[in-house]
Design an enzyme around this catalytic site. Structure first.
Site, mmCIF file in Angstrom:
data_model
loop_
_atom_site.group_PDB
_atom_site.id
_atom_site.type_symbol
_atom_site.label_atom_id
_atom_site.label_comp_id
_atom_site.label_asym_id
_atom_site.label_seq_id
_atom_site.Cartn_x
_atom_site.Cartn_y
_atom_site.Cartn_z
ATOM 1 N N ASP A 1 0.814 -1.212 0.000
ATOM 2 C CA ASP A 1 0.000 0.000 0.000
ATOM 3 C C ASP A 1 0.850 1.266 0.000
ATOM 4 O O ASP A 1 0.477 2.277 -0.604
ATOM 5 C CB ASP A 1 -0.932 0.005 1.217
ATOM 6 C CG ASP A 1 -2.151 -0.887 1.012
ATOM 7 O OD1 ASP A 1 -2.360 -1.352 -0.122
ATOM 8 O OD2 ASP A 1 -2.891 -1.112 1.986
ATOM 9 N N ARG B 1 -8.590 21.013 20.807
ATOM 10 C CA ARG B 1 -7.389 20.633 21.560
ATOM 11 C C ARG B 1 -7.282 19.113 21.469
ATOM 12 O O ARG B 1 -8.143 18.389 21.966
ATOM 13 C CB ARG B 1 -7.482 21.091 23.013
ATOM 14 C CG ARG B 1 -7.600 22.605 23.191
ATOM 15 C CD ARG B 1 -7.515 22.974 24.663
ATOM 16 N NE ARG B 1 -6.186 22.700 25.194
ATOM 17 C CZ ARG B 1 -5.926 22.492 26.492
ATOM 18 N NH1 ARG B 1 -6.924 22.484 27.373
ATOM 19 N NH2 ARG B 1 -4.693 22.259 26.900
ATOM 20 N N SER C 1 -8.465 4.129 12.581
ATOM 21 C CA SER C 1 -7.818 3.867 13.868
ATOM 22 C C SER C 1 -8.160 4.935 14.894
ATOM 23 O O SER C 1 -8.102 4.690 16.099
ATOM 24 C CB SER C 1 -6.295 3.791 13.688
ATOM 25 O OG SER C 1 -5.935 2.761 12.789
#
EC number: 2.7.1.23
Length: 283
Positions: A65, A167, A185
């Site tokens: 990939d 933040r 993820s």
């Protein structure tokens, strides 16, 4: 859409003997069937790759990939479709298994190339009113902190509308192609690659003040770096980085022309999600 095959560019992973050997076998196989093919190594030189691809109707990329991403990014806007042959581990971007390349190419020759246009991203970094850095991304544009484990402060705006301050450890702006990468993820959504949208996903946001967003492809995102004490970086496709400064504004939008991927439809998107573990059938 379909396109006829005329000549093929075979790009092999840099320094990979198996890829080089397979590339030569493919070139000979194609030549025996009346197609011209050229084998080049992926050196990372965008200019030489663009020149090599000018006369071809398809680019076959041999590698994982990472190799496919690097070549795809350098072919953005070229009009040359790309077909990946998996020599890596995950191989989510690859349509062809290295062990079945001959049967896959036979299907290409008999039916022509089916081309799918996917959304890609372009970005530029504005500093004191001038553009100091720019580029494109096939998977994602990421703004993240440096080596110190501290949150960074970013200000987000979509068009003329201010979303507010974030933040977090960082921010991932992902294409549908990149939705199965870093973005997922960080709890970003899976997005079908044929959708012309992109996602904005925070990385470990403090107090969870921003949930992942899906924006239309026409939207323009602006991210201002408010942090004056921490290191902040921009990376494109996890492969190229740039150090940002306080006050920098990163503008992200849809890249003109997008990225063209060739497909032979060996495995549907949903079956590929299952095969790679993104969807687990409990039955």
């Amino acid at each position: 859409m379909h396109t006829a095959l005329r000549s093929i560019l075979i790009v092999t992973k840099s320094g990979h003997r198996e890829a080089e050997a397979l590339g030569e076998r493919m070139r000979a196989w194609l030549a025996a069937r009346g197609l011209s093919a050229r084998v080049v190594e992926n050196t990372g030189d965008a200019v030489s790759l663009a020149v090599a691809g000018q006369e071809c109707s398809l680019a076959l990329v041999l590698g994982g990939d990472g190799t496919i991403l690097g070549v795809a990014r350098r072919l953005l806007g070229s009009g040359v479709p790309l077909l990946g042959v998996n020599l890596g581990k995950v191989g989510f971007l690859a349509e062809v298994a290295a062990t079945r390349w001959e049967s896959s190419l036979e299907r290409l020759l008999s039916g022509g190339v089916t081309v799918q246009e996917r959304l890609a991203l372009s970005f530029r970094v504005e500093r004191d009113g001038a553009t100091v850095h720019s580029g494109g991304a096939v998977n994602d544009v990421v703004i993240n902190r440096g080596i110190l484990a501290r949150v960074i402060n970013l200000d987000l705006r979509v068009g003329s509308e201010r979303l507010g301050e974030l933040r977090a450890d960082g921010l991932i702006v992902s294409t549908p192609t990149g939705a199965t990468g870093y973005s997922v993820s960080a709890r970003g959504p899976l997005v079908h690659p044929q959708l012309h949208v992109y996602t904005v996903t925070p990385i470990c946001p403090f107090l969870n003040n921003l949930l992942p967003l899906v924006l239309p492809g026409e939207a323009r995102l602006s991210v201002t770096v408010r942090d004056r004490t921490n290191e902040v970086y921009l990376t494109q496709d996890g492969q190229e980085g740039y150090a940002l400064q306080a006050g920098d504004v990163v503008h992200v939008e849809r890249a003109p022309g997008g990225m063209l991927f060739a497909t032979i439809e060996e495995l549907s998107y949903y079956r590929k999600l299952k095969a790679k573990g993104f969807i687990k059938d409990q039955a």
